[in-house]
Scaffold this active site. Structure first.
Site, short mmCIF file in Angstrom:
data_model
loop_
_atom_site.label_atom_id
_atom_site.label_comp_id
_atom_site.label_asym_id
_atom_site.label_seq_id
_atom_site.Cartn_x
_atom_site.Cartn_y
_atom_site.Cartn_z
N HIS A 57 57.10 37.09 33.69
CA HIS A 57 56.74 35.96 34.56
C HIS A 57 56.29 34.77 33.71
O HIS A 57 56.73 33.64 33.91
CB HIS A 57 55.57 36.34 35.48
CG HIS A 57 55.95 37.21 36.64
ND1 HIS A 57 56.96 36.91 37.50
CD2 HIS A 57 55.40 38.37 37.10
CE1 HIS A 57 57.03 37.85 38.44
NE2 HIS A 57 56.10 38.76 38.21
N LYS A 86 27.85 39.21 43.17
CA LYS A 86 27.39 38.01 43.86
C LYS A 86 25.94 38.14 44.29
O LYS A 86 25.11 37.27 44.00
CB LYS A 86 28.28 37.75 45.10
CG LYS A 86 29.73 37.53 44.76
CD LYS A 86 30.56 37.28 46.00
CE LYS A 86 30.67 38.47 46.91
NZ LYS A 86 31.41 39.60 46.35
N HIS A 124 56.20 43.19 32.55
CA HIS A 124 56.45 42.52 33.82
C HIS A 124 55.73 41.15 33.85
O HIS A 124 56.36 40.12 34.09
CB HIS A 124 55.95 43.42 34.96
CG HIS A 124 56.15 42.87 36.33
ND1 HIS A 124 57.11 43.33 37.19
CD2 HIS A 124 55.49 41.89 36.99
CE1 HIS A 124 57.04 42.66 38.33
NE2 HIS A 124 56.05 41.78 38.24
N GLU A 125 54.46 41.18 33.55
CA GLU A 125 53.69 39.93 33.60
C GLU A 125 54.13 38.97 32.49
O GLU A 125 54.21 37.76 32.71
CB GLU A 125 52.19 40.20 33.50
CG GLU A 125 51.60 40.96 34.69
CD GLU A 125 51.93 40.33 36.03
OE1 GLU A 125 52.00 39.09 36.13
OE2 GLU A 125 52.16 41.10 36.99
N PRO A 130 34.54 42.10 46.17
CA PRO A 130 33.37 42.96 46.33
C PRO A 130 32.96 43.60 45.00
O PRO A 130 33.81 44.00 44.21
CB PRO A 130 33.86 44.05 47.30
CG PRO A 130 34.99 43.43 48.02
CD PRO A 130 35.61 42.45 47.09
N THR A 172 31.53 42.25 42.41
CA THR A 172 31.55 41.44 41.19
C THR A 172 30.17 40.90 40.85
O THR A 172 30.02 40.20 39.86
CB THR A 172 32.54 40.28 41.30
OG1 THR A 172 32.42 39.69 42.59
CG2 THR A 172 33.96 40.74 41.08
N ASP A 186 57.20 40.55 44.64
CA ASP A 186 57.91 39.45 43.99
C ASP A 186 59.24 39.21 44.69
O ASP A 186 59.61 38.08 45.00
CB ASP A 186 58.20 39.79 42.53
CG ASP A 186 56.94 39.77 41.68
OD1 ASP A 186 55.94 39.22 42.15
OD2 ASP A 186 56.99 40.31 40.57
P1 ADP Z 1 28.75 41.86 45.45
O1 ADP Z 1 27.59 41.29 46.15
O2 ADP Z 1 29.54 40.85 44.70
O3 ADP Z 1 29.62 42.71 46.29
P2 ADP Z 1 26.69 43.19 44.03
O4 ADP Z 1 25.97 42.04 43.50
O5 ADP Z 1 26.12 43.84 45.23
O6 ADP Z 1 28.20 42.84 44.32
O7 ADP Z 1 26.89 44.23 42.87
C1 ADP Z 1 26.69 45.59 43.06
C2 ADP Z 1 26.12 46.21 41.82
O8 ADP Z 1 27.07 46.20 40.77
C3 ADP Z 1 24.94 45.47 41.28
O9 ADP Z 1 23.77 45.89 41.86
C4 ADP Z 1 24.99 45.79 39.81
O10 ADP Z 1 24.37 47.02 39.57
C5 ADP Z 1 26.46 45.96 39.54
N1 ADP Z 1 27.04 44.74 38.96
C6 ADP Z 1 28.01 43.99 39.51
N2 ADP Z 1 28.34 42.97 38.70
C7 ADP Z 1 27.55 43.06 37.62
C8 ADP Z 1 27.42 42.28 36.43
N3 ADP Z 1 28.16 41.20 36.20
N4 ADP Z 1 26.50 42.67 35.52
C9 ADP Z 1 25.74 43.76 35.75
N5 ADP Z 1 25.82 44.52 36.84
C10 ADP Z 1 26.72 44.20 37.79
ZN ZN Z 2 55.41 40.25 39.43
MG MG Z 3 27.03 41.67 48.04
#
Ligand code: ADP
Ligand code: ZN
Ligand code: MG
Length: 609
Positions: free
Chosen positions: A429, A209, A425-426, A205, A207, A501
């Site tokens: 591994h 998308k 730790h990492e 979440p 990131t 682990d």
């Molecule tokens: P997801 O759908 O993956 O949960 P969102 O696309 O809804 O995430 O991202 C939420 C907000 O976070 C976006 O509106 C943006 O403002 C910010 N955001 C997330 N990733 C980026 C990114 N790579 N570059 C710029 N802004 C980002």
């Molecule tokens: Zn570990």
């Molecule tokens: Mg989303």
């Protein structure tokens, strides 16, 4: 329902008001003496009457003395008949002015009809309003089947483009291809290439998308139909499917365009898994999506994008070629990505000159893009509350904590010491994996928290493996224990970071003995009857088919395997301590190490399988 009660109350009040008005009317009417007909006759005979006005059944009598009175007569009987019957002298009558007046319309209505009509009117109004409410619901019900896709037209001014998305380079590269398809389908079709149908965006979440999907539409300058998977799941079976149909119809009309199904896991879960009857609806919706995607003409220029953070629960039918066969993973941002994301979101915010976004990026491992955008927003709010005209480092630092400790907290910040322990730790591994000849090469090491773990080390499988040897298992256990061993070796202390682990290592050792018959003392047999019961997720129920004595032996054997593996791990860590330190240093600096960066430190991997 609330509306109904409100309407009812309004009517009730209106009713009361009207009733009050009526009683006021009645009370306010001029006081007139009411007399009997005999009295009138005698008055006429005595010559006391000046004039009579006939109004319906009422006679308004004006006396010569100036007083007036009212007399009621029987309905239907005319005045002359009446007077005749009573034997009034003709000449006396001649002196009286007699006037016949129609009952006034308004009076008539107010006094006789309205009281009857009013309840009916009220009931009528009431029913009408109720019907209107129901009708509203009806039209809403009729709309159910239509998709509620939000359409973003291509000519909105501040449209999202790839410039608004920082980091996620690979994903953007892949999507550029999609943009090309949308812009110049001919180029590809002439070469006989099939236009990709479905693109699945995977990532945790926040990131980006959703953002990336919109940016793709913005880049390609095509309309964008966005709907969320949860919107398909309605209480009526079949609604989701008809919405899908409608959505695709709309899209085909507007081709080239992008359909975006956000959170597709809400409908696209594996079919037939779990309990309960609500799956019918999801299944129908999912099937409809599949049918629509299969039903595209080869040259329909509609691309279906979908996003999920749970690829593991998706139905395999969705992932088949011709459907969502392009999968694009959005990684969690590393330090450079975080800086870039901060920059994107800082564009419209006045920052003080001394602000270093790099330093913010350093202190926010584990923050997603959404967290970072939130951070800058919080900083702006803080600055405004402090009556500043620009955002300074203070506000930014404070916002880190706000975002972290606030309800949105998905990520954790490591203290310097925690960061160091995680790095060792990492690195442990990774090091043991590197020097274990039967283990796949290390692809990536990271000290960015993920799930429960403080960091992670990913190994890259060279080929699909269907068979494992005992030695491979022992090395695997050694790698699992290596984090723990490194912490112990360096800090002479153990942290809670190794729990999972240890659990996995122990589980693997047990499997070696009970499932694979790899223990020399216990021999080639399995222990425990497994019965997989799927109930509310997944639960495995095991039945014991061995004695207490054997159980003890199994425990001893598990310990023996664990011992063997941990010796191996410890040996490698002691021997290669210099490499360990180098890896740690690099990790603290960059947080993630890719395979080439890692192998620059430790040399190329010697593989032996
Ligand atoms: P997801 O759908 O993956 O949960 P969102 O696309 O809804 O995430 O991202 C939420 C907000 O976070 C976006 O509106 C943006 O403002 C910010 N955001 C997330 N990733 C980026 C990114 N790579 N570059 C710029 N802004 C980002
Ligand atoms: Zn570990
Ligand atoms: Mg989303």
């Amino acid at each position: 329902m609330k509306n109904l009660i409100k309407n009812f109350l309004i009517f009730f009040i209106v009713f009361l008001a009207i009733a009050a008005l009526f009683s006021a009317f009645g009370g306010g009417a001029p006081k007139e003496e009411k007399v009997g007909i005999e009295m009138l006759i005698s008055q006429i005979n005595n010559g006391e009457v000046g004039s009579i006005v006939i109004e319906g059944d009422e006679l308004k009598v004006a006396l010569t003395s100036g007083e007036s009175e009212t007399v009621k007569k029987e309905t239907g009987e005319t005045l002359s008949e009446l007077l005749n019957n009573f034997g009034v002298e003709k000449e006396k009558l001649a002196n009286i002015k007699i006037e016949v007046k129609d009952e006034s319309g308004l009076d008539f209505w107010l006094t006789s009809i309205l009281p009857f009509l009013l309840p009916f009117l009220l009931i009528g109004f009431f029913i009408y309003f109720m019907m209107r409410g129901v009708q509203g619901a009806n039209t809403r019900a009729m709309m159910f089947g239509q998709s509620q896709a939000k359409e973003f037209s291509k000519d909105t001014k501040d449209k999202t483009t790839f410039k608004d998305v920082a980091g996620v380079k690979e994903a953007k590269e892949e999507l550029k291809e999609v943009v090309e398809f949308l812009k110049q389908p001919k180029k590809f079709l002439e070469l006989g290439a099939r236009i990709p149908r479905g693109v699945l965006l995977l990532g945790s979440p926040g990131t980006g998308k959703t953002l990336l999907a919109r940016a793709t539409a913005g880049e390609a300058e095509v309309p964008f139909f966005s709907i969320s998977g949860s919107e398909f799941v309605e209480m009526f079976v079949g609604v989701g499917a008809s919405r899908v149909r409608d959505l695709f119809k709309k899209a085909k009309k507007n081709a080239p365009c992008i359909i975006f199904i956000d959170e597709i896991d809400a409908v696209g879960r594996k079919r037939g898994a779990g309990l309960g009857g609500s799956h019918d609806e999801r299944e129908q919706t999912l099937n409809q999506i599949l049918v629509e995607m299969d039903g595209f003409e080869p040259n329909t220029n509609v691309i279906v994008m979908a996003a999920t953070n749970r690829p593991d629960v998706l139905d395999i039918a969705l992932l088949r070629p011709g459907r969502f066969d392009r999968r694009i993973t959005l990684d969690e941002p590393d330090i450079a990505d975080r800086e870039a994301i901060l920059k994107v979101h800082a564009r419209k915010k006045p920052l003080a000159k001394e602000v270093s976004l790099r330093r913010i990026a350093e202190r926010t491992p584990g923050f997603s893009g959404a967290d970072l955008s939130n951070l800058l927003n919080e900083a702006a709010i803080l600055a405004a509350r402090r009556n500043k005209k620009i955002i300074e480092m203070d506000e930014l630092f404070e916002s880190i904590e706000r975002v972290m400790l606030g309800p949105e907290r998905r990520s954790r910040i490591l203290t310097e010491r925690e960061k160091k322990i995680t790095a060792y730790h990492e690195a442990g591994h990774a090091l043991v994996a590197h020097y274990s000849p039967r283990i796949d090469p290390v692809q990536k090491i990271s000290i960015i928290a993920r799930g429960q773990a403080g960091g992670y080390t990913i190994k890259l499988p060279i080929a699909d493996k269907h068979m494992y040897t005992k030695q491979e298992f022992i090395e695997e256990i050694a790698v699992l224990l290596a984090g723990y061993m490194a912490e112990e070796e360096v800090f002479n202390e153990i942290t809670t970071g190794a729990t999972s682990d240890l659990r996995r290592a122990t589980g693997l050792a047990r499997k070696l003995i009970t499932d694979y018959g790899m223990s020399e003392t216990l021999g080639p047999r399995t222990f425990g009857e497994k019965e997989e019961m799927i109930f509310l997720g997944r639960e495995i129920h095991e039945q014991r088919d061995y004695s207490e004595k054997i159980a003890e032996k199994i425990d001893t054997e598990i310990s023996a395997f664990i011992d063997q593996a941990s010796h191996k791990a410890k040996g490698i860590i002691k021997e290669q301590r210099k490499d360990l330190e180098k890896i740690v240093k690099a990790l603290l600096e960059k947080e993630t190490l890719e395979r080439d960066e890692f192998e620059k430190i430790v040399g190329a991997k010697k593989i032996n399988n």
